[in-house]
Structures are given as structure tokens and as C-alpha cells.
Design a protein around this motif. Structure first.
Motif, PDB file in Angstrom:
ATOM      1  N   ALA A   1       0.830  -1.206   0.000  1.00  0.00           N
ATOM      2  CA  ALA A   1       0.000   0.000   0.000  1.00  0.00           C
ATOM      3  C   ALA A   1       0.861   1.251   0.000  1.00  0.00           C
ATOM      4  CB  ALA A   1      -0.922  -0.015   1.216  1.00  0.00           C
ATOM      5  N   THR A   2       1.971   1.225   0.733  1.00  0.00           N
ATOM      6  CA  THR A   2       2.874   2.379   0.764  1.00  0.00           C
ATOM      7  C   THR A   2       3.482   2.628  -0.615  1.00  0.00           C
ATOM      8  OG1 THR A   2       3.408   1.902   3.065  1.00  0.00           O
ATOM      9  CG2 THR A   2       4.908   3.353   1.870  1.00  0.00           C
ATOM     10  N   LEU A   3       3.896   1.553  -1.301  1.00  0.00           N
ATOM     11  CA  LEU A   3       4.465   1.684  -2.633  1.00  0.00           C
ATOM     12  C   LEU A   3       3.438   2.234  -3.616  1.00  0.00           C
ATOM     13  CD1 LEU A   3       6.784   1.210  -4.615  1.00  0.00           C
ATOM     14  CD2 LEU A   3       5.971  -1.150  -4.888  1.00  0.00           C
ATOM     15  N   ALA A   4       2.199   1.777  -3.487  1.00  0.00           N
ATOM     16  CA  ALA A   4       1.151   2.270  -4.390  1.00  0.00           C
ATOM     17  C   ALA A   4       0.910   3.752  -4.190  1.00  0.00           C
ATOM     18  CB  ALA A   4      -0.132   1.481  -4.158  1.00  0.00           C
ATOM     19  N   ARG A   5       0.895   4.202  -2.924  1.00  0.00           N
ATOM     20  CA  ARG A   5       0.693   5.631  -2.656  1.00  0.00           C
ATOM     21  C   ARG A   5       1.843   6.463  -3.213  1.00  0.00           C
ATOM     22  NH1 ARG A   5      -1.567   3.835   2.369  1.00  0.00           N
ATOM     23  NH2 ARG A   5       0.454   4.047   3.377  1.00  0.00           N
TER      24      ARG A   5
END
Length: 297
Positions: free
Chosen positions: A27-31
Motif C-alpha cells: 500500500a505504501t508503494l502504491a501511494r
């Protein structure tokens, strides 16, 4: 019975303190990708226009000046991707080949404006109280005049032409750059680094070249990127008024001026050159803001 954190999977969010959770790495990478997407798109767009300016025939092999009266006012379609103008010239080819004069004028005007701003900013920020006062009043007068009016007055005095357009755009953008550079120099003059150099007996010239300028010029790259889009917009405005490249040159402002006569008949003659100007200026603005945010971290 207590549960040890080491027994929990690293991919699951865990409660590390009251109200605090560790997000999933995916999720952090997607953001991060979503936040950087506008910057990536802006960089790709600028690269496309730079490639069009360097090698226009690689992207549009057709001659932008070749006329074909039988194909005049052809709407966008398979034969002509963006349509044709009143002489049957291909709009797509003219936009691609128009990237070179538009970017050259924008880059030259930005470089000239930054050069003038450096002279004024350094003189005002490092030249003494009275010199700062005099340059400050000059900058205030230039700021008080509308940019387009100032450019028109300069062109009226010097005569129309590409070189005059470059100097006119540089004159309208230099005051803003000079104010930023002056502020940076004044802030650095009061820094401990410069105070230490003064105590050590360094000359004013050495302090300026070795300590102040390398740090004061840090925001110049951001200013240049932002100024490129602004300069292209100013140059297109002057060409639209008939003060830049003469027709039938494939220059975006000139194309806008020629297309306004046939706006109700062939909207694409005005829409697509205007869209190219908006996309280039917007991409430069997005990229400059990303650079500013990255430099401030």
C-alpha cells in the motif's frame, strides 16, 4: 497470555502503540507511485517535446510547409491525424515542427531572463544598501507594469522579430527571478557560514563566489523549469499578435493567429496548437513544483 510481535507476519498491519498502525508495504508503494505519477507524466511530455524540437522528422516526416489545396480544411481523421489548415497543410506536422521554434524562443528567453536576474539579484543582495535600494525601485516599477504591455512597448521600440521577442520575454520575466535571487543572497549573508568566512578574513569576492553563489543558485533550476513554460506562453502570445515568427512558419502562436479566422469552420486549426501550448506549460509547472518539493525535503 501475551502475544510477541515477532510471531506476527511482517505484511500485516500491527498495533505498535495506541492508535498507530504500520501500513502494508504494498500500500505504501502504491501511494508513492500515485504521488509521483503527475511528475512522471510531466517529464515524459517534456521529453516528447524536446525530441520533437531536436528531431521533428522522426515524429512527423511530412513537410510542415507543403500545401495541398485539395485537402484544405480536412477534419481530424486517418489521413490527417489533427486535420489540415486552409492551404491543406497537416496540423500534426506543423505542431511537431513548431516545437523547435517555440522551445528555442522559450529556452533563450529563460536563459536571458535568468542572466539579467542574476546580475540584478547579486548587485542588490551583495552590493550595498544604496545599490539595493535603487535596484529595488527599478524592480518595483517593472512589477507595476503588466508583463504583456512591457513586452509590447519593448517590441514597439526595437521592432518585431524573433530576437526582439526573446529579449521582450526575458525583460518581463527577469524581475521575478531577480527578487528570488536577491532574497536568497540576503539570507545567506546572515548565515553562520558567511560570518565564519568573514572572521577568517576572506575577501568579499571569495565569499560571494565560494560561499554565497553556489548556495543561492540552488533554486535556479526550479526557476528555469517553471520559466520555460511561462516563456513559451509569452512567446506564443506575442506571435499571436503578429510580433513573432511570420506566417506560414510552423510556430504555435502564429498557428493560433491564423486559425482564429476560420474558428467556426475548422476549430482544429486553433484547438490543437493551443492544446500543445497548455500541455507544455502545464508539464513544466508540474515538474518545477516537484523539483521544489524534492529540494526542500
Amino acid at each position: 497470555m501475551s502475544i510477541h510481535n515477532s510471531m506476527l507476519p511482517l505484511t500485516d498491519p500491527v498495533l505498535v502503540s495506541a492508535g498507530t498502525r504500520v501500513p502494508r508495504p504494498g500500500a505504501t508503494l502504491a501511494r508513492r507511485l500515485v504521488r509521483r505519477l503527475p511528475t512522471v507524466i510531466a517529464a515524459v511530455v517534456l521529453f516528447f517535446f524536446i525530441l520533437a524540437a531536436i528531431a521533428p522528422y522522426l515524429l512527423a516526416p511530412d513537410d510542415p510547409l507543403a500545401i495541398n489545396p485539395a485537402a484544405a480544411f480536412s477534419p481530424p481523421g486517418p489521413g490527417h491525424l489533427l486535420g489540415t489548415d486552409e492551404s491543406g497543410r497537416d496540423i500534426y506536422s506543423r505542431i511537431i515542427h513548431g516545437a523547435r521554434p517555440s522551445l528555442l524562443i522559450g529556452a533563450a528567453a529563460t536563459a536571458a531572463g535568468l542572466g539579467l536576474a542574476l546580475v540584478l539579484g547579486i548587485a542588490a543582495g551583495f552590493g550595498g544598501r544604496w545599490l539595493d535600494f535603487g535596484i529595488g525601485r527599478i524592480l518595483e516599477v517593472l512589477f507595476a507594469l503588466p508583463g504583456l504591455l512591457l513586452a509590447l512597448v519593448f517590441i514597439a521600440l526595437a521592432g518585431p522579430g524573433v530576437g526582439t521577442t526573446v529579449l521582450a520575454v526575458a525583460l518581463t520575466t527577469a524581475p521575478g527571478y531577480a527578487r528570488v535571487i536577491r532574497g536568497q543572497i540576503i539570507a545567506l549573508r546572515a548565515s553562520p557560514m558567511v560570518e565564519a568566512a568573514t572572521v577568517l578574513g576572506r575577501s568579499r569576492w571569495r565569499i560571494l563566489t565560494a560561499h554565497i553563489l553556489p548556495n543561492a543558485l540552488a533554486p535556479v533550476a526550479v526557476l528555469a523549469t517553471l520559466g520555460l513554460g511561462q516563456a513559451v506562453l509569452w512567446a506564443a502570445s506575442l506571435s499571436f499578435l503578429g510580433l513573432g515568427s511570420p506566417p506560414p512558419a510552423p510556430e504555435w502562436g502564429t498557428m493560433l493567429s491564423a486559425g482564429r479566422t476560420y474558428l467556426s469552420l475548422a476549430w482544429w486549426m486553433t484547438f490543437f496548437p493551443g492544446l500543445a501550448i497548455v500541455i507544455l506549460a502545464g508539464s513544466a509547472t508540474v515538474l518545477s513544483r516537484s523539483m521544489k518539493a524534492a529540494s526542500s525535503q
